[in-house]
Design a protein around this motif. Structure first.
Motif, PDB file in Angstrom:
ATOM      1  N   THR A   5       0.834  -1.219   0.000  1.00  0.00           N
ATOM      2  CA  THR A   5       0.000   0.000   0.000  1.00  0.00           C
ATOM      3  C   THR A   5       0.857   1.253   0.000  1.00  0.00           C
ATOM      4  N   GLN A   6       1.972   1.226   0.727  1.00  0.00           N
ATOM      5  CA  GLN A   6       2.864   2.384   0.736  1.00  0.00           C
ATOM      6  C   GLN A   6       3.492   2.595  -0.637  1.00  0.00           C
ATOM      7  N   LEU A   7       3.907   1.514  -1.269  1.00  0.00           N
ATOM      8  CA  LEU A   7       4.481   1.626  -2.610  1.00  0.00           C
ATOM      9  C   LEU A   7       3.443   2.150  -3.601  1.00  0.00           C
ATOM     10  N   ARG A   8       2.216   1.678  -3.475  1.00  0.00           N
ATOM     11  CA  ARG A   8       1.142   2.141  -4.359  1.00  0.00           C
ATOM     12  C   ARG A   8       0.883   3.636  -4.141  1.00  0.00           C
ATOM     13  N   GLN A   9       0.870   4.066  -2.870  1.00  0.00           N
ATOM     14  CA  GLN A   9       0.671   5.487  -2.582  1.00  0.00           C
ATOM     15  C   GLN A   9       1.809   6.327  -3.131  1.00  0.00           C
ATOM     16  N   GLN A  10       3.023   5.836  -3.005  1.00  0.00           N
ATOM     17  CA  GLN A  10       4.166   6.562  -3.541  1.00  0.00           C
ATOM     18  C   GLN A  10       4.109   6.641  -5.058  1.00  0.00           C
ATOM     19  N   MET A  11       3.680   5.572  -5.693  1.00  0.00           N
ATOM     20  CA  MET A  11       3.513   5.582  -7.149  1.00  0.00           C
ATOM     21  C   MET A  11       2.448   6.597  -7.553  1.00  0.00           C
ATOM     22  N   LEU A  12       1.374   6.679  -6.773  1.00  0.00           N
ATOM     23  CA  LEU A  12       0.314   7.651  -7.067  1.00  0.00           C
ATOM     24  C   LEU A  12       0.821   9.092  -6.941  1.00  0.00           C
ATOM     25  N   VAL A  13       1.701   9.328  -5.991  1.00  0.00           N
ATOM     26  CA  VAL A  13       2.292  10.670  -5.866  1.00  0.00           C
ATOM     27  C   VAL A  13       3.067  11.011  -7.134  1.00  0.00           C
ATOM     28  N   GLY A  14       3.895  10.090  -7.588  1.00  0.00           N
ATOM     29  CA  GLY A  14       4.667  10.318  -8.818  1.00  0.00           C
ATOM     30  C   GLY A  14       3.783  10.522 -10.029  1.00  0.00           C
ATOM     31  N   VAL A  15       2.755   9.695 -10.158  1.00  0.00           N
ATOM     32  CA  VAL A  15       1.833   9.832 -11.286  1.00  0.00           C
ATOM     33  C   VAL A  15       1.068  11.151 -11.186  1.00  0.00           C
ATOM     34  N   GLY A  16       0.701  11.549  -9.971  1.00  0.00           N
ATOM     35  CA  GLY A  16       0.023  12.837  -9.785  1.00  0.00           C
ATOM     36  C   GLY A  16       0.882  14.006 -10.236  1.00  0.00           C
ATOM     37  N   VAL A  17       2.176  13.960  -9.936  1.00  0.00           N
ATOM     38  CA  VAL A  17       3.089  15.018 -10.382  1.00  0.00           C
ATOM     39  C   VAL A  17       3.202  15.010 -11.902  1.00  0.00           C
ATOM     40  N   LEU A  18       3.229  13.820 -12.504  1.00  0.00           N
ATOM     41  CA  LEU A  18       3.260  13.734 -13.966  1.00  0.00           C
ATOM     42  C   LEU A  18       1.990  14.314 -14.591  1.00  0.00           C
ATOM     43  N   VAL A  19       0.843  14.020 -14.004  1.00  0.00           N
ATOM     44  CA  VAL A  19      -0.422  14.570 -14.507  1.00  0.00           C
ATOM     45  C   VAL A  19      -0.431  16.091 -14.371  1.00  0.00           C
ATOM     46  N   LEU A  20       0.073  16.596 -13.254  1.00  0.00           N
ATOM     47  CA  LEU A  20       0.173  18.043 -13.068  1.00  0.00           C
ATOM     48  C   LEU A  20       1.083  18.664 -14.122  1.00  0.00           C
ATOM     49  N   ALA A  21       2.194  18.007 -14.431  1.00  0.00           N
ATOM     50  CA  ALA A  21       3.121  18.500 -15.456  1.00  0.00           C
ATOM     51  C   ALA A  21       2.446  18.549 -16.825  1.00  0.00           C
ATOM     52  N   VAL A  22       1.694  17.512 -17.155  1.00  0.00           N
ATOM     53  CA  VAL A  22       0.992  17.481 -18.445  1.00  0.00           C
ATOM     54  C   VAL A  22      -0.072  18.572 -18.494  1.00  0.00           C
ATOM     55  N   GLY A  23      -0.809  18.763 -17.392  1.00  0.00           N
ATOM     56  CA  GLY A  23      -1.820  19.823 -17.341  1.00  0.00           C
ATOM     57  C   GLY A  23      -1.201  21.196 -17.517  1.00  0.00           C
TER      58      GLY A  23
END
Length: 169
Positions: A5-23
């Protein structure tokens, strides 16, 4: 080794930053790119920030995929978030946005500083009572926002909302 679950949450943080960059990149794409002063257009800084966020997001995803964020402090316990500090800082930003065209850049930014400072002081347990902290924050806010306003309007010829037509407030 971290839990799934911690790894999944950390992956979501990274993906969230990528989505913010694309936006942000999509927003930068909409901005006209004709060069202004010194050959740099108004879309330069949004593109620069989106590229930096893209690099950071990619690094965060890589970190999460290869074992999790390294050198992270362990959680100290169940400390609840300090919501009143969030409310004070959010109020400062929203009031600044609402009043900047009415009372001008200098006073709206000074007010934003006063409210954000109040939230930060309360979060540290150093809010202080009485009028003195409010006045001190107002003076500091004015001492920060006035030179910024004058630099942008007088030296860079960028129009910011002012209180008077003279260009000095």
């Amino acid at each position: 080794m971290l839990q799934t679950t911690q790894l999944r949450q950390q992956m979501l943080v990274g993906v969230g930053v990528l989505v913010l960059a694309v936006g942000l990149a999509i927003g930068a794409w909409i901005i006209p790119s004709e060069a202004g002063y010194a050959g740099i257009g108004p879309d330069f800084l949004p593109w620069l920030v989106s590229l930096a966020l893209l690099a950071c997001g990619g690094f965060l995803v890589w970190e999460a995929a290869t074992g999790g964020f390294r050198d992270m402090d362990d959680a100290d316990g169940d400390e609840p978030p300090y919501w009143m500090g969030f409310v004070w800082m959010s109020a400062g930003l929203l009031i600044n946005a609402a009043l900047i065209t009415t009372i001008g850049f200098v006073f709206s930014c000074a007010l934003c500083f006063v409210l954000a400072s109040r939230g930060m002081r309360q979060a540290q347990g150093k809010a202080g009572n009485g009028l003195r902290p409010w006045l001190l924050d107002a003076v500091v806010g004015l001492l920060i926002s006035a030179p910024v306003y004058w630099m942008f309007t007088k030296f860079l010829a960028i129009n910011l909302p002012g209180l008077t037509q003279s260009g000095w407030l």
